[in-house]
Motif scaffolding. Structure first.
Motif, PDB file in Angstrom:
ATOM      1  N   ARG A  97       3.382   4.104   4.495  1.00 10.47           N
ATOM      2  CA  ARG A  97       4.743   4.639   4.415  1.00 10.47           C
ATOM      3  C   ARG A  97       5.630   3.755   3.546  1.00 10.47           C
ATOM      4  O   ARG A  97       6.488   4.250   2.804  1.00 10.47           O
ATOM      5  CB  ARG A  97       5.340   4.771   5.817  1.00 10.47           C
ATOM      6  CG  ARG A  97       6.696   5.475   5.830  1.00 10.47           C
ATOM      7  CD  ARG A  97       7.153   5.738   7.238  1.00 10.47           C
ATOM      8  NE  ARG A  97       7.393   4.515   7.979  1.00 10.47           N
ATOM      9  CZ  ARG A  97       7.584   4.466   9.289  1.00 10.47           C
ATOM     10  NH1 ARG A  97       7.541   5.574   9.997  1.00 10.47           N
ATOM     11  NH2 ARG A  97       7.798   3.324   9.900  1.00 10.47           N
ATOM     12  N   GLY A  98       5.426   2.448   3.616  1.00 10.44           N
ATOM     13  CA  GLY A  98       6.178   1.558   2.736  1.00 10.44           C
ATOM     14  C   GLY A  98       5.872   1.806   1.270  1.00 10.44           C
ATOM     15  O   GLY A  98       6.779   1.801   0.425  1.00 10.44           O
ATOM     16  N   ILE A  99       4.593   2.048   0.957  1.00  8.68           N
ATOM     17  CA  ILE A  99       4.220   2.363  -0.428  1.00  8.68           C
ATOM     18  C   ILE A  99       4.860   3.680  -0.866  1.00  8.68           C
ATOM     19  O   ILE A  99       5.363   3.812  -1.988  1.00  8.68           O
ATOM     20  CB  ILE A  99       2.688   2.420  -0.550  1.00  8.68           C
ATOM     21  CG1 ILE A  99       2.087   1.030  -0.305  1.00  8.68           C
ATOM     22  CG2 ILE A  99       2.267   2.943  -1.915  1.00  8.68           C
ATOM     23  CD1 ILE A  99       0.579   1.031  -0.229  1.00  8.68           C
TER      24      ILE A  99
ATOM     25  N   VAL B  90       0.321   1.202  -8.216  1.00 11.83           N
ATOM     26  CA  VAL B  90      -1.054   0.837  -7.857  1.00 11.83           C
ATOM     27  C   VAL B  90      -1.361  -0.593  -8.292  1.00 11.83           C
ATOM     28  O   VAL B  90      -1.964  -1.382  -7.543  1.00 11.83           O
ATOM     29  CB  VAL B  90      -2.047   1.834  -8.486  1.00 11.83           C
ATOM     30  CG1 VAL B  90      -3.475   1.337  -8.337  1.00 11.83           C
ATOM     31  CG2 VAL B  90      -1.910   3.202  -7.833  1.00 11.83           C
ATOM     32  N   VAL B  91      -0.927  -0.958  -9.497  1.00 12.23           N
ATOM     33  CA  VAL B  91      -1.169  -2.320  -9.988  1.00 12.23           C
ATOM     34  C   VAL B  91      -0.456  -3.344  -9.106  1.00 12.23           C
ATOM     35  O   VAL B  91      -1.027  -4.385  -8.734  1.00 12.23           O
ATOM     36  CB  VAL B  91      -0.716  -2.438 -11.456  1.00 12.23           C
ATOM     37  CG1 VAL B  91      -0.747  -3.887 -11.917  1.00 12.23           C
ATOM     38  CG2 VAL B  91      -1.609  -1.587 -12.349  1.00 12.23           C
TER      39      VAL B  91
ATOM     40  N   MET C 150      -0.687  -7.524  -4.999  1.00 15.61           N
ATOM     41  CA  MET C 150      -0.161  -8.139  -3.779  1.00 15.61           C
ATOM     42  C   MET C 150      -1.243  -8.278  -2.717  1.00 15.61           C
ATOM     43  O   MET C 150      -1.332  -9.305  -2.031  1.00 15.61           O
ATOM     44  CB  MET C 150       1.006  -7.306  -3.252  1.00 15.61           C
ATOM     45  CG  MET C 150       2.257  -7.366  -4.105  1.00 15.61           C
ATOM     46  SD  MET C 150       3.597  -6.345  -3.452  1.00 15.61           S
ATOM     47  CE  MET C 150       3.850  -7.126  -1.861  1.00 15.61           C
ATOM     48  N   LEU C 151      -2.080  -7.254  -2.565  1.00 11.73           N
ATOM     49  CA  LEU C 151      -3.154  -7.334  -1.572  1.00 11.73           C
ATOM     50  C   LEU C 151      -4.166  -8.419  -1.921  1.00 11.73           C
ATOM     51  O   LEU C 151      -4.684  -9.112  -1.030  1.00 11.73           O
ATOM     52  CB  LEU C 151      -3.854  -5.981  -1.450  1.00 11.73           C
ATOM     53  CG  LEU C 151      -3.053  -4.856  -0.790  1.00 11.73           C
ATOM     54  CD1 LEU C 151      -3.858  -3.567  -0.774  1.00 11.73           C
ATOM     55  CD2 LEU C 151      -2.652  -5.234   0.632  1.00 11.73           C
ATOM     56  N   SER C 152      -4.450  -8.583  -3.202  1.00 10.66           N
ATOM     57  CA  SER C 152      -5.384  -9.638  -3.596  1.00 10.66           C
ATOM     58  C   SER C 152      -4.805 -11.018  -3.327  1.00 10.66           C
ATOM     59  O   SER C 152      -5.516 -11.925  -2.873  1.00 10.66           O
ATOM     60  CB  SER C 152      -5.739  -9.488  -5.073  1.00 10.66           C
ATOM     61  OG  SER C 152      -4.579  -9.619  -5.884  1.00 10.66           O
ATOM     62  N   LEU C 153      -3.501 -11.196  -3.588  1.00  5.18           N
ATOM     63  CA  LEU C 153      -2.874 -12.483  -3.302  1.00  5.18           C
ATOM     64  C   LEU C 153      -2.834 -12.770  -1.803  1.00  5.18           C
ATOM     65  O   LEU C 153      -3.088 -13.898  -1.364  1.00  5.18           O
ATOM     66  CB  LEU C 153      -1.457 -12.508  -3.883  1.00  5.18           C
ATOM     67  CG  LEU C 153      -1.344 -12.541  -5.409  1.00  5.18           C
ATOM     68  CD1 LEU C 153       0.118 -12.471  -5.841  1.00  5.18           C
ATOM     69  CD2 LEU C 153      -2.000 -13.796  -5.968  1.00  5.18           C
ATOM     70  N   ILE C 154      -2.520 -11.735  -1.013  1.00  7.36           N
ATOM     71  CA  ILE C 154      -2.483 -11.922   0.441  1.00  7.36           C
ATOM     72  C   ILE C 154      -3.874 -12.223   0.979  1.00  7.36           C
ATOM     73  O   ILE C 154      -4.063 -13.091   1.839  1.00  7.36           O
ATOM     74  CB  ILE C 154      -1.887 -10.670   1.112  1.00  7.36           C
ATOM     75  CG1 ILE C 154      -0.410 -10.520   0.736  1.00  7.36           C
ATOM     76  CG2 ILE C 154      -2.028 -10.747   2.629  1.00  7.36           C
ATOM     77  CD1 ILE C 154       0.217  -9.227   1.220  1.00  7.36           C
TER      78      ILE C 154
END
Length: 285
Positions: free
Chosen positions: A170-172, A236-237, A242-246
């Motif tokens: 939902r945030g996305i 998407v980028v 962000m997911l990769s950094l997290i």
């Protein structure tokens, strides 16, 4: 004696244990809501500010429609007013939950109000066809995509309130919703409008975008689709980055429920194991 026992059964006095138990349950529910970062007071304050600004803008547009004798513009802004009131209700209930000593509203009630608001917004833009040939209809159709994402994720959150994935989706959807709103503002009210098209306003809230020829209409719709694809690709980028950094910083949780082991890449330890393996291999030979 029997009458006395019967009276006590009908009118039992609350014991300290039962009152303390209810107090603990209520405090635990409130603390659980406050621990949720998606249900914090700042998020509800932001929602209330945006909803209030939309509400005031619609009120100004209604007065402008009255002065311009535009009945369609008045009806359109009344729909926006009801939508803004639903989001205001959601933020008000959320702020009451985060306030000490106030009545606690269950999370499903908040999510149901939010779901109704998203559904009404989806129907507002999906069914809004003042001018069937207007270019703004293409932008409204594309706006229904992030709204539909918010609707589906909120429905999933009603089913499983503890899942963080529905809140993240939902945030996305809200991010794409906001960026596309900004794009619509630039495409409607600035010089970034498609060449050969112009904005025609009957009142402040009733407008349409018309083009000079049929090829201009096709080009304008194609440009709108291209703009939306660019927004989607950029989102998407950003999300993948962000997911990769997290994941690199905090590790990856193994398990569907999120209660499993936390796996984190070893990095230098893998290189150390590889070097030890090569030394053992050469020493054995």
């Amino acid at each position: 004696m029997k009458n006395t026992d019967f009276t006590l059964c009908l009118n039992p006095n609350p014991t300290p244990f039962s009152s303390s138990l209810s107090t603990q349950i209520k405090s635990a529910s409130i603390s659980k809501t406050k621990e949720n970062p998606f249900s914090s007071s700042p998020s509800f304050i932001y929602v209330s500010i945006f909803s209030l600004s939309i509400f005031l803008n619609s009120v100004v547009s209604i007065f402008d429609a009255f002065s311009s004798k535009d009945r369609v513009g008045t009806v359109l802004q009344l729909q926006v007013l009801s939508l803004a009131l639903l989001f205001l209700l959601y933020s008000a209930l959320g702020l009451l939950n985060n306030k000490k000593g106030s009545y606690f509203w269950p999370d499903p009630v908040l999510e149901l109000v939010l779901l109704l608001a998203f559904v009404e917004e989806f129907l507002l833009y999906y069914l809004q066809r003042k001018d069937t040939s207007g270019i703004e209809n293409r932008y409204f159709d594309l706006l229904c995509v992030p709204i539909a994402i918010c609707v589906v994720s909120t429905m999933l959150e009603l089913r499983s309130n503890r899942s963080i994935y529905s809140k993240s989706v939902r945030g996305i959807g809200l991010i794409l919703h906001g960026t596309w709103f900004v794009q619509m503002g630039f495409s409607f009210y600035t010089n970034l409008m498609v060449h050969g098209c112009s904005l025609h306003e009957k009142s402040r809230g009733n407008y349409t975008i018309k083009c000079r020829s049929h090829p201009d209409y096709h080009r304008a719709r194609s440009i709108a689709t291209l703009q939306f694809n660019c927004h989607l690709a950029l989102l998407v980028v950003l999300v993948v980055g962000m997911l990769s950094l997290i994941g690199k910083r905090n590790g990856v949780v193994v398990g569907a429920s999120g209660d499993g082991l936390r796996y984190k890449p070893l990095g230098a330890e893998i290189q150390l194991m590889d070097s030890n393996g090569w030394e053992f291999h050469f020493g054995f030979r």
